[in-house]
Design a protein around this motif. Structure first.
Motif, PDB file in Angstrom:
ATOM      1  N   THR A 115      35.399 -14.468  38.414  1.00  0.00           N
ATOM      2  CA  THR A 115      36.304 -14.270  39.553  1.00  0.00           C
ATOM      3  C   THR A 115      35.660 -14.753  40.845  1.00  0.00           C
ATOM      4  OG1 THR A 115      35.551 -11.998  39.996  1.00  0.00           O
ATOM      5  CG2 THR A 115      37.373 -12.266  38.463  1.00  0.00           C
ATOM      6  N   LEU A 117      40.500 -10.054  36.766  1.00  0.00           N
ATOM      7  CA  LEU A 117      39.478  -9.064  36.405  1.00  0.00           C
ATOM      8  C   LEU A 117      40.130  -7.791  35.878  1.00  0.00           C
ATOM      9  CD1 LEU A 117      36.575  -8.073  36.266  1.00  0.00           C
ATOM     10  CD2 LEU A 117      36.754  -7.417  38.686  1.00  0.00           C
ATOM     11  N   VAL A 159      33.028  -8.023  30.466  1.00  0.00           N
ATOM     12  CA  VAL A 159      33.501  -7.695  31.816  1.00  0.00           C
ATOM     13  C   VAL A 159      32.525  -8.215  32.866  1.00  0.00           C
ATOM     14  CG1 VAL A 159      34.011  -5.797  33.420  1.00  0.00           C
ATOM     15  CG2 VAL A 159      34.882  -5.727  31.079  1.00  0.00           C
ATOM     16  N   CYS A 210      33.655  -7.713  42.708  1.00  0.00           N
ATOM     17  CA  CYS A 210      34.682  -8.742  42.845  1.00  0.00           C
ATOM     18  C   CYS A 210      35.213  -8.780  44.271  1.00  0.00           C
ATOM     19  CB  CYS A 210      35.813  -8.471  41.863  1.00  0.00           C
ATOM     20  SG  CYS A 210      37.238  -9.576  42.036  1.00  0.00           S
ATOM     21  N   ALA A 235      33.261 -11.696  33.362  1.00  0.00           N
ATOM     22  CA  ALA A 235      34.572 -11.813  34.005  1.00  0.00           C
ATOM     23  C   ALA A 235      34.444 -11.630  35.514  1.00  0.00           C
ATOM     24  CB  ALA A 235      35.545 -10.787  33.425  1.00  0.00           C
ATOM     25  N   VAL A 236      33.557 -10.729  35.950  1.00  0.00           N
ATOM     26  CA  VAL A 236      33.303 -10.551  37.386  1.00  0.00           C
ATOM     27  C   VAL A 236      32.735 -11.837  37.974  1.00  0.00           C
ATOM     28  CG1 VAL A 236      31.941  -9.301  39.110  1.00  0.00           C
ATOM     29  CG2 VAL A 236      32.945  -8.059  37.182  1.00  0.00           C
ATOM     30  N   ALA A 287      32.498  -3.156  38.884  1.00  0.00           N
ATOM     31  CA  ALA A 287      33.096  -4.476  38.650  1.00  0.00           C
ATOM     32  C   ALA A 287      34.112  -4.813  39.736  1.00  0.00           C
ATOM     33  CB  ALA A 287      33.759  -4.507  37.273  1.00  0.00           C
ATOM     34  N   ASN A 307      42.565 -13.662  41.330  1.00  0.00           N
ATOM     35  CA  ASN A 307      41.331 -13.439  40.578  1.00  0.00           C
ATOM     36  C   ASN A 307      41.034 -11.957  40.385  1.00  0.00           C
ATOM     37  OD1 ASN A 307      39.982 -16.054  39.857  1.00  0.00           O
ATOM     38  ND2 ASN A 307      40.330 -16.438  42.021  1.00  0.00           N
ATOM     39  N   ASP A 340      38.937 -14.697  29.668  1.00  0.00           N
ATOM     40  CA  ASP A 340      39.589 -13.399  29.469  1.00  0.00           C
ATOM     41  C   ASP A 340      40.365 -13.357  28.158  1.00  0.00           C
ATOM     42  OD1 ASP A 340      38.586 -12.736  31.943  1.00  0.00           O
ATOM     43  OD2 ASP A 340      40.506 -12.884  32.997  1.00  0.00           O
TER      44      ASP A 340
END
Length: 330
Positions: free
Chosen positions: A160, A128, A153, A302, A156-157, A298, A124, A196
């Protein structure tokens, strides 16, 4: 003369159920192997040996590429290259974590789960890293400066974090509810990939824009195709499901999955490098580059929340009695 005695191997009937792999009948390591025995198994043909080497060798290749790019980059002043460095760094982390997970997963029941928890977190993190690179270099012209781009983004964080938690949780269902376990595991990795890849799909199938019509498009197509093939091998357990015992050491689905994932990463890296170079002039004028606080924030979020998930589920292994964790549903 110095001689090394390689660890004894076992059949599936001799192994606790948590170590069973569908269609794999022989070549299992002792379920309570020592760390030394696990390392020695790298040089012994077991049903995990090629799983280890198909990620350990590519780790060194990706590390070499990362160091090569790092050497020619002015890190302090070249902010345009920061997303690339993050992506290439994370592309080294996941194959190393995977090879370590497969190496030491036979130390105990709990060690097996924890090894793969860490593996999921690394995968993951790489996802990211890919999203950060996509945001910086691969977005089609029409999506640059949109609300989607602004929050791409950030979401996306979040993906994850959720994906790591979901994939870790799925291991608790592996024996009790195998169908639900497989569905959750596939979902945990599929939906972050789909998120993504939205800018890539838009670029390939809708409107790439003038600056995105370049040689990288072919590599993005190849990456998408190989990733779909990897997903097929991961979920289908072919060919070993059709001929149990025939592919225990060479050619089973997880080995093929590993090879496809590495090829997909290599092709993806070439695509990102091409986009970074060929679109630089257009992107510097028309796109807002990610700042250092955005990139660092970010990655830090994560790492913190994914490690929190891993610690939470690792602790849960010791709170749940073993018979309850592994009792098969009737």
């Amino acid at each position: 003369m110095l001689s090394v005695k390689l660890p004894r191997l076992f059949s599936i009937e001799q192994m606790p159920q948590v170590f069973h792999e569908q269609g794999i009948l022989f070549g299992y390591r002792h379920p309570q192997s020592s760390a030394t025995a696990c390392v020695l198994s790298l040089f012994q043909m077991t049903n995990e040996t090629l799983n280890i080497w198909t990620h350990l060798l590519p780790f060194w290749f990706f590390a070499w590429r990362f160091v090569t790019v790092l050497y020619v980059t002015d890190i302090q002043n070249d902010s345009y290259s920061w997303p690339l460095l993050v992506y290439m760094g994370t592309s080294c982390v996941y194959p190393l974590a995977s090879s370590c997970a497969h190496t030491f997963s036979s130390m105990s029941r709990n060690a097996r789960h924890i090894c793969y928890f860490l593996d999921y977190g690394a995968v993951n993190l790489f996802g990211l890293g890919s999203a950060i690179a996509y945001s910086a270099y691969t977005f089609p012209d029409a999506l640059v400066h949109t609300t989607f781009h602004d929050y791409y983004v950030t979401l996306a964080v979040l993906n994850t974090i959720i994906s790591t938690g979901l994939s870790c949780y799925s291991r608790f269902l592996e024996i009790q509810k195998p169908r639900l376990y497989k569905m959750l595991r596939v979902l945990a990795f599929a939906y972050p990939y789909l998120w993504d890849s939205v800018p890539i799909f838009y670029r390939l199938f809708l409107f790439p824009g003038e600056s995105a019509q370049n040689e990288a498009t072919l590599y993005h197509q190849k990456h998408t195709a190989i990733t779909l093939l990897a997903s097929f091998f991961y979920s289908a357990h072919l060919p070993e499901r059709l001929a149990p015992g025939r592919f225990d050491y060479i050619g089973h689905s997880h080995q093929l999955f590993h090879v496809c994932v590495i090829l997909a990463t290599h092709v993806q890296m070439e695509a990102i490098l091409l986009d970074k170079t060929l679109r630089q002039e257009w992107l510097l004028v028309n796109s807002r580059p990610l700042s250092f606080p955005q990139i660092a924030g970010a990655i830090l979020l994560c790492l913190v929340f994914s490690l929190g998930n891993i610690i939470y589920f690792s602790a849960a292994l010791y709170r749940i009695p073993e018979p309850e964790l592994h009792k098969k549903e009737t």
